[in-house]
Design an enzyme around this catalytic site. Sequence first.
Site, PDB file in Angstrom:
ATOM      1  CG  HIS A  46      -2.000  -1.022   1.187  1.00 44.03           C
ATOM      2  ND1 HIS A  46      -2.908  -1.128   0.170  1.00 44.03           N
ATOM      3  CD2 HIS A  46      -2.287  -2.015   2.060  1.00 44.03           C
ATOM      4  CE1 HIS A  46      -3.730  -2.131   0.409  1.00 44.03           C
ATOM      5  NE2 HIS A  46      -3.376  -2.690   1.550  1.00 44.03           N
ATOM      6  NE  ARG A  71       1.800  -4.335   3.357  1.00 48.26           N
ATOM      7  CZ  ARG A  71       0.724  -3.938   4.089  1.00 48.26           C
ATOM      8  NH1 ARG A  71       0.040  -4.805   4.774  1.00 48.26           N
ATOM      9  NH2 ARG A  71       0.363  -2.668   4.080  1.00 48.26           N
ATOM     10  CD  GLU A 147      -4.154  -8.606   5.568  1.00 47.79           C
ATOM     11  OE1 GLU A 147      -4.217  -7.489   6.108  1.00 47.79           O
ATOM     12  OE2 GLU A 147      -3.317  -8.896   4.692  1.00 47.79           O
ATOM     13  CG  ASP A 173      -7.253  -5.368   4.697  1.00 41.98           C
ATOM     14  OD1 ASP A 173      -8.219  -4.786   4.177  1.00 41.98           O
ATOM     15  OD2 ASP A 173      -6.115  -5.329   4.222  1.00 41.98           O
TER      16      ASP A 173
END
Length: 252
Positions: A46, A71, A147, A173
């Site tokens: 993200h 990530r 998640e 999430d």
Amino acid sequence: MTINPLHTAWRSGKATANAWLGLGDSMSAEVIARRGYDSVTFDLQHGAASLADLPRLLQSVSGTTAVPFVRVPTNDPAQIMRALDLGAAGVIVPMVESAEEARSAVASVRYPPAGRRSYGPLRAALAYGADQHTRANDEVAVFAMVETALGLENLDSIAKVPGLTGLYVGPADLSYAVGAPPSIDSSDERQMAAVERILQASLASGKVAGIHTGSVPFARAAAARGFQFVTVTVDYSVLGAAVGKRLEEFRE
């Protein structure tokens, strides 16, 4: 050179402080890493950075004591292996929904015969030594993010996957997964119960529990409960809050 010294802290029961970096800027990454964080995580899912940005970002923190994590955008072996070859000491894999997916992530991190990581430590050999491949299987960390509703359904089997370092809670999430509004430091009982389930599954399986937090009090409370890989800073959130406060104080 030790690839990931955080394992020593986790084995002794200590909690470590992680800084989450989404801006994709090498200078701000170095500024944060030099403040003494145990680790920094570059967010390619993200955040603003892409895989092409990763070499300079990892280089910017290599002279610090902060352990670099990435990530990755998806549970893709090629993306995981590239992040490690470029010098990441650990990966956080999003949206893991089954034990099979967790095993795939672990296999992407481990060299044969323990996994299927291809040999090509472009920068990792420079950062950790030409023999890094002999130590990587024991030292590189891999966290699975549980998640989604399906991930929660398969939580126990995911947590038991051999070679998995731990589970990492992405609260927003996870909120969606239990029908709650997306929130980081949530007080929603549904989200809190899901977080507790992930923590207990981690502890029961001898795994490290990680969590994303939005405030120091929440982070400290998470560490007190047993979370050991605790994100206490998100670069763009802290920057926005700090510059906003300065402006507010000036205008007063």
